[in-house]
Scaffold this motif. Structure first.
Motif, PDB file in Angstrom:
ATOM      1  N   VAL A 422      -1.130  -7.770   2.755  1.00  0.00           N
ATOM      2  CA  VAL A 422      -0.658  -6.956   1.635  1.00  0.00           C
ATOM      3  C   VAL A 422       0.824  -7.223   1.406  1.00  0.00           C
ATOM      4  O   VAL A 422       1.289  -7.307   0.267  1.00  0.00           O
ATOM      5  CB  VAL A 422      -0.924  -5.466   1.911  1.00  0.00           C
ATOM      6  N   ASN A 423       1.554  -7.422   2.494  1.00  0.00           N
ATOM      7  CA  ASN A 423       2.967  -7.758   2.391  1.00  0.00           C
ATOM      8  C   ASN A 423       3.159  -9.063   1.628  1.00  0.00           C
ATOM      9  O   ASN A 423       4.013  -9.163   0.758  1.00  0.00           O
ATOM     10  CB  ASN A 423       3.560  -7.901   3.790  1.00  0.00           C
ATOM     11  N   VAL A 431       6.729  -5.699  -7.722  1.00  0.00           N
ATOM     12  CA  VAL A 431       7.877  -5.546  -8.597  1.00  0.00           C
ATOM     13  C   VAL A 431       9.121  -5.328  -7.748  1.00  0.00           C
ATOM     14  O   VAL A 431       9.104  -4.519  -6.831  1.00  0.00           O
ATOM     15  CB  VAL A 431       7.675  -4.327  -9.528  1.00  0.00           C
ATOM     16  N   SER A 432      10.165  -6.082  -8.060  1.00  0.00           N
ATOM     17  CA  SER A 432      11.436  -5.834  -7.381  1.00  0.00           C
ATOM     18  C   SER A 432      12.414  -5.277  -8.398  1.00  0.00           C
ATOM     19  O   SER A 432      12.667  -5.883  -9.445  1.00  0.00           O
ATOM     20  CB  SER A 432      11.971  -7.140  -6.790  1.00  0.00           C
TER      21      SER A 432
ATOM     22  N   LYS B   6       7.967  -2.463  -3.109  1.00  0.00           N
ATOM     23  CA  LYS B   6       6.843  -1.843  -2.431  1.00  0.00           C
ATOM     24  C   LYS B   6       6.740  -2.304  -0.986  1.00  0.00           C
ATOM     25  O   LYS B   6       6.321  -1.553  -0.108  1.00  0.00           O
ATOM     26  CB  LYS B   6       5.565  -2.190  -3.180  1.00  0.00           C
ATOM     27  N   MET B   7       7.102  -3.565  -0.725  1.00  0.00           N
ATOM     28  CA  MET B   7       7.069  -4.084   0.645  1.00  0.00           C
ATOM     29  C   MET B   7       7.924  -3.234   1.552  1.00  0.00           C
ATOM     30  O   MET B   7       7.541  -2.908   2.666  1.00  0.00           O
ATOM     31  CB  MET B   7       7.620  -5.509   0.681  1.00  0.00           C
ATOM     32  N   GLN B   8       9.124  -2.906   1.004  1.00  0.00           N
ATOM     33  CA  GLN B   8      10.024  -2.114   1.830  1.00  0.00           C
ATOM     34  C   GLN B   8       9.434  -0.747   2.120  1.00  0.00           C
ATOM     35  O   GLN B   8       9.457  -0.281   3.248  1.00  0.00           O
ATOM     36  CB  GLN B   8      11.356  -1.950   1.123  1.00  0.00           C
ATOM     37  N   LYS B  14       4.933   2.210   7.472  1.00  0.00           N
ATOM     38  CA  LYS B  14       4.176   1.716   8.618  1.00  0.00           C
ATOM     39  C   LYS B  14       4.962   1.956   9.905  1.00  0.00           C
ATOM     40  O   LYS B  14       4.413   2.456  10.893  1.00  0.00           O
ATOM     41  CB  LYS B  14       3.902   0.229   8.427  1.00  0.00           C
ATOM     42  N   ASN B  15       6.239   1.608   9.866  1.00  0.00           N
ATOM     43  CA  ASN B  15       7.035   1.743  11.084  1.00  0.00           C
ATOM     44  C   ASN B  15       7.196   3.195  11.499  1.00  0.00           C
ATOM     45  O   ASN B  15       7.049   3.532  12.669  1.00  0.00           O
ATOM     46  CB  ASN B  15       8.407   1.102  10.888  1.00  0.00           C
TER      47      ASN B  15
END
Lengths: 470, 360
Positions: A422-423, A431-432, B6-8, B14-15
């Motif tokens: 997913v990452n 989106v950034s 969103k990754m962040q 998660k962490n």
């Protein structure tokens, strides 16, 4: 030859391009948190230039198309791992519940009550004349029977719960199939005109992932842009713009929810429960039909053997009144549902004097039978003489512990695999805000510049128009 | 690598949830003081804990059994002690009255009275009760074992008490053995029957053997000649010597005392002399029974020590398997705590700023 009007035109188009791009930026920002969204980009291409003599004058740019940034192979992989995740989630969750039934770290369980039961016969052999020690035997036997019933009921309770989960999942699955079929139709409608249906495709990818989490599916996209989805081996859920429903309901054969498939609107139902091995439903079915069934069998087996062995000895003895011993437990007819129905013989339960502790009639101090009963605890009567009652039960506890531990561990590692994927997906399609902000500045500047260009052209017109006056 | 917003968020989520769940797991361990809180925490350990607990509770029960057996045995021992004193006194009297030096029909009649008293005392000893149970009645603990004539109404049952996984100790000596001298071993010791069934098959075997023994006894009774009158109370021909068939050797204490009384009453010097042998044998019979009781007490005492040690061992074993190591736990909690704080701290910093914050 260049024309001022062409400049105006290029400027106008450029402004509109910037506006389109800015609108896409706003679309991206608005959908920053939308599940399954892929960021979109306006592909700006140069307009066809005009050739005059040996110069070709560029005619500015136009918006080619709006496309989404997306890696279909990655999506497919996520779908597959998501399916495994659903399977492992439902396994780990229900195993955690099954495990609690056998958890004697905090509560008393069968191990405790079996020990109590045999210890009560040791107490009886200390003092077979006493009604107190006889009552103790009755209490411990009742508690033992109750606990057998508790284990049985709780195991069946987990099965019931899994039934309801399956029913809900099937219901949701049908909803999703319906929406997917509609999306199929829409995508085809949009794309037949040459545009790409970005948002619809994002939504469709998401729906397929959701379906996979619930059940094992295979899917493929046809040339017409429509996907068909098959659950299990043969249940075609979505094909083009039509969809077929699954149905979860109980049958007369077994008091458990089965899954049926109706291939056409008015066709007959086919039972396909065995086909589904993946996703939440697959996991739930496996636990419900294999693991819990096995455990029910072993518990039944244990209850049956306890009743059988105790009865065999007890019936040889003589009770407090010198009468021949009767059955201690009501003898279950067969192993099946022995745990559920285990209970003391009414005669003995109503009058503890009927507990046969003696091997000889009219010998109130004779504890031979009580001794024989208490030593049953250490006799290898289970598994064809391979293990004692305790060994047999404890190994069950060890086994469920091992399975639950393994399920938890694989759930954990599957979670990691999935979050990794997913990452990566987010890295590609997410989106950034920084990026969008940059884009926003860039496009705003372009918009400004284009406007300036139009003003310049306007001024140029003025200059020309003012020539005459000079 | 391109980092999307969103990754962040995902990563932070998660962490934090990982740290929180670690923390909650450790907190649970600290609260319960157990590292195994459910079977999947340590499947082998959890199963092992169960069998250790079963063992421990079994051992505690065995100690209870032993305590109850011990009071029975000690009471038997005390009673047999009194019985042997009576017999020794009887022997002294018999010796005193066995010759004409210092004894005559008068003194013999007076002694007979005393012997009659002793007879009743012995019967009373035979009818001793511990709580609600006659200790010398065999299995028939609710029936008075001896009547006034010394006739036995009990049986030869040995009440076996489980003292360990595979061992049993009989907590009583049936009156038939120690008082009547029936069913003694070849060496005259009142040992518990070797036939101690544990399974239904063994039980049936025992029953068959008992049936055979009964038939044999019936035959013996048929073959022996019934004597009538006072002489029947004392029949030397049936006593003392080893039985040629069953190899049994034993004396009936009541018959012996009765015989002594009759001989004294009837001023029968030779009869008194004859009784001396039987009295000797009776004394040794009681002493040996007492020794048997004593050895059983000793053996259960030894087993108690073993059991108490085993219970401690069981507790240690269970503790090692399931209890958490508090020092290690606390250090792990500290570690998890600092990890959680670090995650929260960095997460706050990571989520906050974006380019938009700097566009003014």
């Amino acid at each position: 030859m260049s024309k001022i009007s062409a400049m105006l035109d290029v400027g106008k188009r450029s402004m509109s391009n910037s506006q389109t791009a800015l609108q896409t930026v706003s679309h991206n920002i608005a959908n920053k948190s939308t599940e399954g969204y892929s960021r979109q980009r306006v592909d700006i291409v140069t307009s066809p230039p005009i050739g005059v003599g040996n110069i070709r004058i560029g005619m500015g740019a136009r918006a080619g198309s709006v496309s989404r940034t997306n890696n279909p192979w990655l999506e497919k992989q996520i779908q597959k791992e998501g399916q495994n995740m659903g399977y492992m989630d439902s396994r780990a969750d229900s195993l955690a519940r099954v495990e609690q039934i056998y958890n004697e770290q905090m509560n008393k369980g069968l191990n405790h009550y079996v020990t109590d039961f045999f210890n009560s016969f040791r107490e009886l052999s200390n003092n077979p004349e006493s009604l107190t020690s006889r009552s103790l035997v009755r209490e411990s036997a009742t508690a033992l029977a109750q606990d057998f019933k508790r284990v049985n009921d709780q195991l069946k309770g987990v099965q019931d719960d899994l039934d309801r989960q399956i029913e809900t999942s099937v219901e949701e699955l049908n909803q999703t199939s319906k929406e997917l079929a509609q999306l199929n139709e829409k995508i085809q409608l949009v794309e037949v005109q040459g545009a790409t249906a970005n948002d619809e495709r994002d939504r469709r990818d998401l729906l397929i992932k959701k379906m996979g989490e619930k059940i094992d599916i295979t899917w493929a996209e046809g040339k017409d842009g429509m996907v068909s989805v098959t659950a299990g081996n043969t249940a075609i859920l979505v094909s083009g713009s039509s969809y077929n429903e699954l149905k979860a309901s109980r049958t007369d054969n077994r008091d458990r929810v089965e899954i049926f498939y109706r291939p056409s609107e008015n066709g007959s139902l086919f039972q396909m429960t065995e086909q589904f091995k993946g996703g939440k439903i697959g996991g739930a079915l496996e636990i419900r039909d294999q693991l819990i069934e096995e455990h029910l069998n072993t518990i039944d087996n244990l209850a049956y053997m306890v009743a059988k062995n105790v009865n065999e000895v007890h019936i040889e003895g003589y009770d407090r009144y010198g009468r021949k011993g009767v059955l201690f437990f009501e003898m279950p007819k067969e192993t099946k549902s022995a745990a559920e129905g285990l209970k003391m013989n009414e005669t003995v339960a109503l009058d503890v004097g009927r507990i046969a502790a003696a091997a000889r009639p009219d010998s109130p101090g004779d504890n031979t039978i009580a001794n024989m009963l208490s030593t049953l605890q250490f006799r290898k009567v289970m598994d064809n003489g391979g293990s004692t009652f305790d060994d047999f039960y404890n190994s069950q506890v060890g086994q469920i512990g091992t399975i639950a531990e393994r399920a938890l561990k694989s759930q954990e590692s599957q979670k990691n695999i999935l979050s990794q994927l997913v990452n990566i997906r987010e890295s590609v399609s997410g989106v950034s805000l920084d990026e969008e902000a940059t884009k926003m500045i860039e496009m705003q500047k372009a918009y400004d510049a284009s406007a300036r260009l139009i003003r310049t052209a306007d001024e140029m017109f003025d200059t020309i128009l003012n020539l005459k006056r000079m | 690598m391109r980092i999307a917003d969103k990754m962040q968020f995902n990563q932070v989520n998660k962490n934090i949830s990982k740290n929180r769940s670690d923390m909650s797991e450790l907190q649970n361990q600290a609260a319960t003081q157990k590292k195994v809180n459910k079977p999947s925490d340590d499947p082998l350990g959890a199963a092992r804990v169960l069998s250790v607990r079963t063992e421990e509770r079994g051992n505690s029960q065995f100690i209870k059994n032993i305590n109850s057996a011990k009071s029975f045995l000690e009471f038997s021992d005390q009673s047999l002690g009194e019985l042997s004193e009576i017999l020794i006194r009887a022997k002294e009297l018999a010796i005193g009255q066995s010759s004409d030096a210092g004894a005559n029909s008068e003194s013999r009649r007076a002694t007979a009275e005393e012997v009659a008293q002793m007879f009743q005392q012995s019967v009373n000893i035979g009818n001793r009760k511990l709580g609600e149970r006659y200790i010398f009645g065999g299995f028939k603990t609710q029936t008075m074992p001896f009547d006034r004539e010394g006739e036995y109404f009990g049986d030869d049952g040995d009440m076996q008490i489980q003292t360990h996984k595979d061992s049993f100790v009989a907590m009583n000596i049936p009156g038939s053995k120690v008082f009547n001298g029936i069913g003694l071993n070849e060496d005259g010791v009142a040992r518990p029957g070797v036939l101690d069934p544990r399974t239904v098959d063994e039980l049936q075997d025992v029953r068959r053997k008992e049936q055979e023994a009964r038939e044999l006894q019936n035959q013996k009774d048929l073959n022996s000649i019934e004597t009538r009158g006072p002489a029947s109370a004392f029949n030397p021909s049936k006593m003392g010597s080893a039985d040629p068939v069953t190899k049994e050797r034993g004396v009936n204490i009541f018959q012996t005392l009765k015989g002594l009384e009759i001989s004294l009453k009837s001023n029968d010097k030779v009869g008194v002399q004859n009784t001396l042998d039987f009295l000797d044998q009776a004394i040794s019979q009681v002493v040996m029974a007492r020794a048997e009781v004593g050895s059983r007490i000793m053996s259960v005492n030894n087993v108690t020590d073993t059991l108490q040690k085993a219970i401690v061992d069981n507790k240690i074993a269970a503790s090692q398997l399931e209890d958490s190591d508090v020092f290690q736990l606390v250090s792990e909690i500290n570690k998890a705590d600092s990890a959680l704080k670090a995650t929260l701290d960095t997460s706050g910093k990571m989520i906050q700023p974006s380019l938009l914050d700097f566009l003014k």
